[in-house]
Motif scaffolding. Sequence first.
Motif, PDB file in Angstrom:
ATOM      1  N   VAL A  48      -6.939   2.097  24.722  1.00  0.00           N
ATOM      2  CA  VAL A  48      -7.371   0.711  24.872  1.00  0.00           C
ATOM      3  C   VAL A  48      -8.862   0.734  25.210  1.00  0.00           C
ATOM      4  O   VAL A  48      -9.316   1.520  26.052  1.00  0.00           O
ATOM      5  N   TYR A  49      -9.635  -0.062  24.477  1.00  0.00           N
ATOM      6  CA  TYR A  49     -11.088  -0.125  24.695  1.00  0.00           C
ATOM      7  C   TYR A  49     -11.559  -1.531  24.341  1.00  0.00           C
ATOM      8  O   TYR A  49     -10.778  -2.368  23.851  1.00  0.00           O
ATOM      9  N   PHE A  50     -12.854  -1.787  24.602  1.00  0.00           N
ATOM     10  CA  PHE A  50     -13.435  -3.113  24.369  1.00  0.00           C
ATOM     11  C   PHE A  50     -14.643  -2.988  23.455  1.00  0.00           C
ATOM     12  O   PHE A  50     -15.398  -2.014  23.530  1.00  0.00           O
ATOM     13  N   SER A  51     -14.831  -3.995  22.627  1.00  0.00           N
ATOM     14  CA  SER A  51     -16.037  -4.083  21.818  1.00  0.00           C
ATOM     15  C   SER A  51     -16.684  -5.421  22.111  1.00  0.00           C
ATOM     16  O   SER A  51     -16.103  -6.486  21.863  1.00  0.00           O
ATOM     17  N   GLU A  52     -17.873  -5.348  22.679  1.00  0.00           N
ATOM     18  CA  GLU A  52     -18.649  -6.561  22.954  1.00  0.00           C
ATOM     19  C   GLU A  52     -19.329  -6.989  21.654  1.00  0.00           C
ATOM     20  O   GLU A  52     -19.821  -6.143  20.900  1.00  0.00           O
ATOM     21  N   VAL A  53     -19.351  -8.287  21.380  1.00  0.00           N
ATOM     22  CA  VAL A  53     -19.962  -8.792  20.151  1.00  0.00           C
ATOM     23  C   VAL A  53     -20.897  -9.929  20.527  1.00  0.00           C
ATOM     24  O   VAL A  53     -20.470 -10.974  21.027  1.00  0.00           O
ATOM     25  N   LYS A  54     -22.192  -9.702  20.305  1.00  0.00           N
ATOM     26  CA  LYS A  54     -23.176 -10.729  20.680  1.00  0.00           C
ATOM     27  C   LYS A  54     -23.119 -11.915  19.716  1.00  0.00           C
ATOM     28  O   LYS A  54     -22.592 -11.800  18.604  1.00  0.00           O
ATOM     29  N   LYS A  59     -19.951  -7.064  13.214  1.00  0.00           N
ATOM     30  CA  LYS A  59     -19.579  -5.652  13.249  1.00  0.00           C
ATOM     31  C   LYS A  59     -18.560  -5.439  12.135  1.00  0.00           C
ATOM     32  O   LYS A  59     -17.405  -5.877  12.262  1.00  0.00           O
ATOM     33  N   PRO A 126     -21.979 -13.448  24.666  1.00  0.00           N
ATOM     34  CA  PRO A 126     -21.222 -12.319  24.102  1.00  0.00           C
ATOM     35  C   PRO A 126     -19.704 -12.542  24.214  1.00  0.00           C
ATOM     36  O   PRO A 126     -19.223 -13.143  25.180  1.00  0.00           O
ATOM     37  N   LEU A 128     -15.756 -10.640  23.875  1.00  0.00           N
ATOM     38  CA  LEU A 128     -15.165  -9.337  24.150  1.00  0.00           C
ATOM     39  C   LEU A 128     -13.885  -9.196  23.346  1.00  0.00           C
ATOM     40  O   LEU A 128     -12.930  -9.960  23.539  1.00  0.00           O
ATOM     41  N   ALA A 130     -10.713  -6.867  22.726  1.00  0.00           N
ATOM     42  CA  ALA A 130      -9.938  -5.758  23.274  1.00  0.00           C
ATOM     43  C   ALA A 130      -9.081  -5.198  22.157  1.00  0.00           C
ATOM     44  O   ALA A 130      -8.507  -5.959  21.367  1.00  0.00           O
TER      45      ALA A 130
END
Lengths: 156, 156
Positions: A48-54, A59, A126, A128, A130
């Motif tokens: 499990v991880y996160f990708s921040e997207v401005k 992406k 931003p 987030l 998950a």
Amino acid sequence: VDRVDRSEKTTSIEGVSIMPLNVFADERGAVLHMMRNNHPWFVRFGEVYFSEVKPGVIKAWKRHREMTQHFAVPWGEIRLGVFDDRPESSTKGALETLILGRPDNYCLVRIPPRLWYGFQGKASHPSLLANFTDLPHDPEESENLDWHDPSIPFAW
Amino acid sequence: VDRVDRSEKTTSIEGVSIMPLNVFADERGAVLHMMRNNHPWFVRFGEVYFSEVKPGVIKAWKRHREMTQHFAVPWGEIRLGVFDDRPESSTKGALETLILGRPDNYCLVRIPPRLWYGFQGKASHPSLLANFTDLPHDPEESENLDWHDPSIPFAW
């Protein structure tokens, strides 16, 4: 307590499904479900991880050979694009666009292997994303294309 | 890529540990690790969920009889309080305060069962606490106290 129907919704792409997630409203801040070991989609835990997207940022595109993704957006809002070019798929050539995030679209999206996906930040701050996967990250197992690659006819 | 030392740090409470998490900086938005199936703390998957904490708000106190918590704060900043009143503990009576969040304290904190914990939003906007547990939520398995209960001498 805002309990939601757990029924699975299909999309225009074979194998891509959406399920609403419970949000427990609280004046101090909400509690937001994502995944648990008795969820109908749970097979095994990979990562499990996160990708921040401005805001406005894209992406894309990514494809995994073996990994299944489960996305939720607990903060902000993103637009998720999915493209099916699997030769044997009943929906080969289909594009799907989904809006994920709060407050109106807090849900889990399952993306099986071998589909192209990408996302764009739609909030004014931003967002987030998950991701709960069934395999840990392995760079040998995924491929990338530029977000504007002409082989994927998606209008960001 | 900002790879960090994965060494585990102990705290003033027996069994409560901290481990830095990788943050992959990206001008489009960072990628933030949380947990994977080869992490030294991973035993089994119970549940992953989020708790939003509004600025200044306190969510406390809670104690689990059996569940281990793994906290990370991928958005905002929180102050985490932990209190040890386990009769047999070598650190019985200890209080611990940890600041979790970005950009300076993105890490994983493990809280074993039978400790009281609570948290407070420290950012000027809502913060998001992610929790990865080894058991799914079961209301029979946890207890609550008011945040200002006199039995826990914590100065919020």
